[in-house]
Every structure is written in structure tokens, then in C-alpha cells.
Design a protein around this motif. Structure first.
Motif, PDB file in Angstrom:
ATOM      1  N   PRO A  75       0.801  -1.232   0.000  1.00 23.65           N
ATOM      2  CA  PRO A  75       0.000   0.000   0.000  1.00 23.65           C
ATOM      3  C   PRO A  75       0.831   1.278   0.000  1.00 23.65           C
ATOM      4  CG  PRO A  75       0.077  -0.925   2.201  1.00 23.65           C
ATOM      5  CD  PRO A  75       0.787  -1.898   1.310  1.00 23.65           C
ATOM      6  N   PHE A  76       2.152   1.158   0.246  1.00 26.34           N
ATOM      7  CA  PHE A  76       3.010   2.334   0.343  1.00 26.34           C
ATOM      8  C   PHE A  76       4.016   2.378  -0.790  1.00 26.34           C
ATOM      9  CE2 PHE A  76       2.009   1.318   4.886  1.00 26.34           C
ATOM     10  CZ  PHE A  76       1.154   2.392   5.090  1.00 26.34           C
ATOM     11  N   PRO A  77       4.509   3.579  -1.134  1.00 27.50           N
ATOM     12  CA  PRO A  77       5.540   3.691  -2.177  1.00 27.50           C
ATOM     13  C   PRO A  77       6.860   3.090  -1.704  1.00 27.50           C
ATOM     14  CG  PRO A  77       5.184   5.811  -1.123  1.00 27.50           C
ATOM     15  CD  PRO A  77       4.119   4.903  -0.603  1.00 27.50           C
ATOM     16  N   PRO A  78       7.820   2.894  -2.607  1.00 29.96           N
ATOM     17  CA  PRO A  78       9.110   2.296  -2.224  1.00 29.96           C
ATOM     18  C   PRO A  78       9.810   3.045  -1.097  1.00 29.96           C
ATOM     19  CG  PRO A  78       8.890   2.335  -4.609  1.00 29.96           C
ATOM     20  CD  PRO A  78       7.715   3.103  -4.068  1.00 29.96           C
ATOM     21  N   THR A  79       9.709   4.376  -1.098  1.00 33.89           N
ATOM     22  CA  THR A  79      10.258   5.182   0.001  1.00 33.89           C
ATOM     23  C   THR A  79       9.089   5.791   0.753  1.00 33.89           C
ATOM     24  OG1 THR A  79      12.279   5.705  -1.212  1.00 33.89           O
ATOM     25  CG2 THR A  79      11.683   7.159   0.618  1.00 33.89           C
ATOM     26  N   MET A  80       8.916   5.372   2.019  1.00 30.36           N
ATOM     27  CA  MET A  80       7.816   5.873   2.839  1.00 30.36           C
ATOM     28  C   MET A  80       8.346   6.176   4.232  1.00 30.36           C
ATOM     29  SD  MET A  80       4.478   6.555   2.800  1.00 30.36           S
ATOM     30  CE  MET A  80       4.170   7.789   4.093  1.00 30.36           C
ATOM     31  N   ALA A  81       8.248   7.459   4.620  1.00 27.32           N
ATOM     32  CA  ALA A  81       8.734   7.896   5.928  1.00 27.32           C
ATOM     33  C   ALA A  81       7.608   8.613   6.679  1.00 27.32           C
ATOM     34  CB  ALA A  81       9.930   8.831   5.767  1.00 27.32           C
ATOM     35  N   ALA A  82       7.799   8.750   7.983  1.00 26.06           N
ATOM     36  CA  ALA A  82       6.872   9.507   8.824  1.00 26.06           C
ATOM     37  C   ALA A  82       7.686  10.201   9.907  1.00 26.06           C
ATOM     38  CB  ALA A  82       5.826   8.585   9.445  1.00 26.06           C
ATOM     39  N   THR A  83       7.198  11.331  10.379  1.00 27.43           N
ATOM     40  CA  THR A  83       7.884  12.056  11.456  1.00 27.43           C
ATOM     41  C   THR A  83       6.957  12.214  12.654  1.00 27.43           C
ATOM     42  OG1 THR A  83       7.219  14.333  10.893  1.00 27.43           O
ATOM     43  CG2 THR A  83       9.096  13.392   9.686  1.00 27.43           C
ATOM     44  N   GLU A  84       7.558  12.307  13.844  1.00 29.92           N
ATOM     45  CA  GLU A  84       6.806  12.587  15.065  1.00 29.92           C
ATOM     46  C   GLU A  84       7.765  13.168  16.092  1.00 29.92           C
ATOM     47  OE1 GLU A  84       4.192  13.290  17.909  1.00 29.92           O
ATOM     48  OE2 GLU A  84       3.665  12.739  15.843  1.00 29.92           O
ATOM     49  N   SER A  85       7.295  14.201  16.817  1.00 27.57           N
ATOM     50  CA  SER A  85       8.176  14.891  17.760  1.00 27.57           C
ATOM     51  C   SER A  85       7.913  14.535  19.222  1.00 27.57           C
ATOM     52  CB  SER A  85       8.054  16.409  17.578  1.00 27.57           C
ATOM     53  OG  SER A  85       6.727  16.838  17.842  1.00 27.57           O
ATOM     54  N   TRP A  86       6.717  14.045  19.555  1.00 31.35           N
ATOM     55  CA  TRP A  86       6.437  13.721  20.953  1.00 31.35           C
ATOM     56  C   TRP A  86       6.923  12.300  21.238  1.00 31.35           C
ATOM     57  CZ3 TRP A  86       1.689  11.707  23.805  1.00 31.35           C
ATOM     58  CH2 TRP A  86       1.784  12.020  25.170  1.00 31.35           C
ATOM     59  N   PRO A  87       7.884  12.115  22.142  1.00 30.48           N
ATOM     60  CA  PRO A  87       8.515  10.800  22.330  1.00 30.48           C
ATOM     61  C   PRO A  87       7.555   9.635  22.552  1.00 30.48           C
ATOM     62  CG  PRO A  87       9.826  12.477  23.411  1.00 30.48           C
ATOM     63  CD  PRO A  87       8.578  13.163  22.941  1.00 30.48           C
ATOM     64  N   PRO A  88       6.528   9.745  23.410  1.00 31.26           N
ATOM     65  CA  PRO A  88       5.630   8.588  23.555  1.00 31.26           C
ATOM     66  C   PRO A  88       4.957   8.185  22.253  1.00 31.26           C
ATOM     67  CG  PRO A  88       5.334  10.107  25.376  1.00 31.26           C
ATOM     68  CD  PRO A  88       6.203  10.817  24.378  1.00 31.26           C
TER      69      PRO A  88
END
Length: 258
Positions: A75-88
Motif C-alpha cells: 500500500p506504500f511507495p518504495p520510500t515511505m517515511a513519517a515524522t513525530e516529535s512527541w517521544p511517547p
């Protein structure tokens, strides 16, 4: 037997608010969904690109749900990233997304994004608190798209004002024209902007406390102790008059890098 105010408060105040899963509220609150169907739209767009990043992914629940509704495998492209800043949330998202082939990048809660120029065909975000338009434009490839579902102006204003008093300018920075101006100033071409106002109902004070602990921008600095008298008054109102009604506002936003 009806549960007491103290029982409802204790339960909601002890509940975990990590991640972006609202299943704790099942049967205790409802909220209309926007007509555009963001998650399904996102699922389709991800099949059309080779590299994408989801900003402020929370606990990764939206991306993880793509796997269930997508008609494409994978379901995702060959390069798929995500970001998140709150540690939990970053920990939760990493555990949820890594098995699905999504790289979770823990970030600071301020620019810049930790990616090189022109890294992605698609940048997405659901309910970001702040829009880093210049950074979004920088990491998009020419011809790339930004797709987002944003908080709108005066979202849940009825709940905010019940606890804090009149706030006529609350969320003015989220108005569609303000968001459009920010994107255009960064060099993006705005393709589509839509605003919807959506009915929400809270059936007990525990649901309200849980919601305010999780969605921290509705009543900034919210604590049960700091708002105990107004919470008790709101509990009595719900007991006598029925569900407390508020309205969420959401903005669909799509822009393109020339």
C-alpha cells in the motif's frame, strides 16, 4: 446505578492518552467525519508516487489503517517515511509502522525537517498544530503535492469557552485564507481548500476530560484540578440536559510545487 462525578473523573484522568486512537471514547462521544474521506484519499495518492512522508504522524494510526483499506499491495511507495516529535507517540508509531515498511523519524518540534531538498513526491499531514510551509516546499520535488487535513478556526469553541470564557479569536491562524497565504508565500500553488464544521457530542464528563487531555490545543494547559469547578458544573449540565454539543472544524488542503 449512575456513575458519580468522582468516578468518571478518576477513570478519565488515569487513562492513557498516548497515540491518536480515540477508541476509549466509543459509546461516550461522537463526532461527524469530513465528507472528503481523508484516509481513503491518502491511500489512493500513495499508490501514485515513489517517495512520500507523513508529518506529525502521531502514533502512526492513520498510516497503519491505510493497509486495511488499500486496494494496492504493497500500500506504500518504495520510500515511505513519517515524522513525530512527541517521544511517547514516536515510540508507538515506530512499533506500529516499522513492520509495515515505514521509516519513523523522531524530530524536534521546530524546523527544519531532517530531509534533503526535493526528497518527496508527496508530503502529507493530518491535524498538524503548526504548518512549516517553507520546509514542505523545500522537501517536495518539482511537481510534487502536499495533501493535508488541518484543524480549522474555532474548533470545539463551545468546549473551550465553557471552561475558559469568551475567546473570539481562537484559532484565527487556522482560517483557510490564512493557510492559503502561508502556502503561497512559500511558493506553492494551492489546488483545493475546503472547510467543514462537524457536530460532536459528549455523553459524560469522563469523555470530555479524556478528550481535553489528549487534544491539548482545545484548552491549553488543561488539568482536572485547575478546572474542577467548571467540570463539575458541566457534569451537572450533562446529567440534566443530555449530551454536551460542540463543533469541530476541519480544513482540506491540497497544494502543488511548480
Amino acid at each position: 446505578m449512575a456513575r458519580t462525578f468522582d468516578d468518571l473523573v478518576a477513570e478519565a484522568d488515569a487513562a492513557s492518552v498516548d497515540g491518536w486512537d480515540f477508541s476509549w471514547l466509543d459509546g461516550r462521544a461522537t463526532e461527524e467525519r469530513p465528507s472528503w474521506g481523508y484516509q481513503r484519499l491518502l491511500s489512493r495518492r500513495l499508490t501514485e508516487v515513489s517517495a512520500a512522508v507523513d508529518l506529525n504522524t502521531g502514533g502512526g494510526e492513520v498510516l497503519a489503517g491505510i493497509e486495511e483499506i488499500s486496494e494496492s499491495r504493497p500500500p506504500f511507495p518504495p520510500t515511505m517515511a513519517a515524522t513525530e516529535s512527541w517521544p511517547p507517540n514516536a515510540i508507538r508509531a515506530s512499533r506500529l509502522l516499522h513492520p509495515r515498511g515505514v521509516v519513523l523519524v523522531a524530530t524536534e518540534d521546530r524546523p527544519p525537517l531532517p530531509f534533503t531538498d526535493e526528497s518527496f513526491d508527496l508530503v502529507t499531514s493530518r491535524h498538524p498544530i503548526a504548518m512549516w510551509w517553507t520546509e514542505i516546499a523545500r522537501v517536495l520535488r518539482p511537481g510534487g503535492t502536499y495533501l493535508g487535513q488541518h484543524i480549522g478556526p474555532a474548533t470545539m469553541i463551545e468546549l473551550t469557552e465553557f471552561l475558559l470564557g469568551p475567546m473570539p479569536d481562537k484559532g484565527a491562524q487556522y482560517a483557510p485564507d490564512v493557510q492559503r497565504a502561508g502556502a503561497e508565500a512559500a511558493g506553492l500553488q494551492v489546488v483545493d481548500v475546503r472547510l467543514e464544521r462537524l457536530r460532536a457530542e459528549f455523553f459524560d464528563i469522563g469523555a470530555i476530560i479524556y478528550f481535553l487531555r489528549k487534544v491539548i490545543w482545545i484548552v491549553p494547559g488543561f488539568t482536572v484540578e485547575g478546572h474542577l469547578d467548571r467540570l463539575r458544573e458541566l457534569h451537572e449540565r450533562i446529567e440534566s440536559d443530555g449530551p454536551f454539543v460542540a463543533h469541530a472544524t476541519r480544513v482540506y488542503f491540497e497544494a502543488r510545487k511548480p
